[in-house]
Design an enzyme around this catalytic site. Structure first.
Site, mmCIF file in Angstrom:
data_model
loop_
_atom_site.group_PDB
_atom_site.id
_atom_site.type_symbol
_atom_site.label_atom_id
_atom_site.label_comp_id
_atom_site.label_asym_id
_atom_site.label_seq_id
_atom_site.Cartn_x
_atom_site.Cartn_y
_atom_site.Cartn_z
ATOM 1 N N GLN A 52 21.309 25.753 53.340
ATOM 2 C CA GLN A 52 21.907 25.561 52.005
ATOM 3 C C GLN A 52 21.375 24.304 51.307
ATOM 4 O OE1 GLN A 52 25.071 27.172 50.135
ATOM 5 N NE2 GLN A 52 23.605 26.158 48.796
ATOM 6 N N HIS B 183 23.858 41.188 52.200
ATOM 7 C CA HIS B 183 23.896 39.739 51.918
ATOM 8 C C HIS B 183 25.349 39.302 51.740
ATOM 9 C CE1 HIS B 183 22.214 35.999 49.827
ATOM 10 N NE2 HIS B 183 23.518 35.932 49.612
ATOM 11 N N ASP C 26 28.073 39.984 48.513
ATOM 12 C CA ASP C 26 27.944 38.525 48.627
ATOM 13 C C ASP C 26 29.325 37.882 48.856
ATOM 14 O OD1 ASP C 26 26.760 36.014 48.716
ATOM 15 O OD2 ASP C 26 25.616 36.268 46.884
ATOM 16 N N GLU D 72 17.506 31.780 42.103
ATOM 17 C CA GLU D 72 18.887 32.034 41.666
ATOM 18 C C GLU D 72 19.207 31.043 40.546
ATOM 19 O OE1 GLU D 72 21.932 31.629 44.636
ATOM 20 O OE2 GLU D 72 23.400 32.738 43.452
ATOM 21 N N HIS E 75 28.349 36.124 53.247
ATOM 22 C CA HIS E 75 28.492 34.833 53.947
ATOM 23 C C HIS E 75 29.795 34.857 54.745
ATOM 24 C CE1 HIS E 75 25.467 32.658 51.321
ATOM 25 N NE2 HIS E 75 25.738 33.727 50.601
HETATM 26 ZN ZN LIG Z 1 24.923 34.547 48.871
#
Ligand SMILES: [Zn+2]
Length: 428
Positions: free
Chosen positions: A155, A60, A312, A216, A62
């Protein structure tokens, strides 16, 4: 009889068994472990007793937001809300060149840290899908260097931003490997559930993965993990879905958590914990005592659930730190999840190797098994200047050598520190 190999890696100490072995490689695959007498190769490489582990899996990350911290502004409050706001304006300025440049630099540093399998999220909020197209281009260009999966990530939500559902479909047509959802950010609980139904249905019809940003939040009433698990069962996507973050689970009462852990296991849903970002994002609104900002890594694992650890964000509006080194995530998890026991540190190493591989559904493409290499698997592995998992996590050094399909793809020299007198200082 002499068995011919393309390369023999001599004197490697296997992280799982602790045994020192020679590894025979043929046509990019592990052809022999512990060579019989008479084995031959035109080439040998002396591992000099270094610790050999399976390659790291970053399940995971970005690539589209990486290396944008401070551009155009810094996230001064450090909150997720400010991060989302900054990214919302930054993404208006994305160009193919901008994304390619940052993503490629990030890939190169990840490979240096031993990441040979990677699942990247890409925000598909931009109507032109600029970032997604650039990352898919990079996936092709780096095909011989690492295995990459691309997840279309909405998002700004799916129900609260209906255009995102169309863009996710388009992303799958363009070659994305999976879709995502952010149910806890939708307007209502019902919208959150609906967003998950859309994502799972789309993945089912497109033969894709689901990788949800799930709960989250420190809100213990955020219960989308149960929806993910039940949809994975209903849609036949058992083993092909993952729930990242799952922070709310830290706040669930015990009877409910036990029910959830069993359901997540039945659904073969992987939990992808992101201890670095969540250590700074979570607990912000708590009074003291504060939560530790991490999902129940140990308890999910004890319940038989596959848990992966991910690094992440790397220098993004959400997280101003980050090196790309998976061992940083393991180090943070050791602290936040109270996993400093010797066997627990080995288990954390498993979560950035095999755990990540299961979360990405890599199957036979992954070279590791039970902490060691699997004969017949790709000859992809890492060699460390470390005694064991505990020392790897303590020092967090890059691997000295990264092998992929029998070739060295990255090499890192050890760091040296000198005192003014010129004497070398051993730092460990
Ligand atoms: Zn993330």
């Amino acid at each position: 009889m002499t068995i011919p190999y393309d390369l023999i890696v001599k004197n490697a100490r296997l992280a799982g068994s602790g045994e020192k072995k020679d590894i025979g490689i043929k046509e990019g695959k592990i052809a022999g472990i512990g060579m019989p007498p008479g084995s031959a190769s035109t080439r040998t490489f002396d591992a000099e007793g270094r610790l050999l582990t399976a390659p790291f899996v970053e399940a995971h990350v970005h690539l589209d937001t990486a290396l944008t911290a401070g551009n155009p502004v810094w996230n001064e409050s450090g909150t997720l809300t400010e991060g989302i706001g900054i990214w919302a304006s930054r993404k208006q300025a994305l160009t193919r060149e901008d994304v390619l440049d940052r993503a490629e630099r990030t890939l190169r540093l990840l490979i240096g840290y031993g990441v040979l399998y990677l699942r990247t999220m890409v925000d598909i909020g931009d109507p032109k899908l600029t970032a997604l197209k650039a990352i898919l281009e990079l996936k092709e260009r780096y095909r011989d260097k690492l295995d990459m999966q691309v997840i279309a990530f909405p998002q700004d939500g799916i129900v609260s931003c209906p255009a995102n559902a169309e863009r996710m479909k388009e992303a799958l047509k363009l070659g994305a490997d999976g879709v995502s959802a952010v149910p806890h950010l939708e307007r209502t609980r019902e919208d959150g559930t609906r967003s998950l139904q859309i994502a799972f249905d789309m993945a089912k019809s497109g033969g894709a993965f689901v990788h949800v940003f799930c709960d989250e939040t420190d809100d213990g009433s955020s219960r989308f993990l149960e929806v993910c698990a039940s949809l994975a069962i209903e849609t036949g996507l058992k083993g092909r879905a993952a729930a990242a973050h799952a922070n709310a689970a830290a706040y669930y009462n015990e009877p409910y958590f036990r029910k959830i852990a069993a359901l997540v296991k039945e659904a073969e849903l992987s939990i992808v914990a992101c201890p670095l970002i969540n250590s700074v994002m979570q607990g912000r609104y708590d009074a003291y005592p504060k939560g530790r900002g991490i999902t129940r890594i140990k308890e999910f694992r004890d319940a038989g659930v596959n848990v992966a650890l991910a690094h992440d964000d790397i220098l993004s509006p959400f997280y101003p730190l980050g090196t790309g080194n998976p061992l940083d995530a393991a180090h943070m998890a050791a602290h936040l999840a109270h996993m400093s026991g010797r066997a627990e540190l080995s288990a954390l190493l498993g979560m950035i190797t095999e755990g990540g591989a299961s979360a990405m559904n890599l199957g036979e493409r992954y070279s590791g098994k039970d902490g060691d290499l699997r004969p017949g698997a790709p000859a992809s592995f890492l060699l460390f200047d470390a005694r064991d998992a505990q020392e790897m996590i303590r020092l967090r050094a890059a691997p000295r050598f990264v092998f992929r399909n029998g070739r060295i793809v990255a090499e890192t020299s050890p760091v040296r520190t000198l005192l003014p007198a010129g004497n070398e200082v051993p730092l460990h």
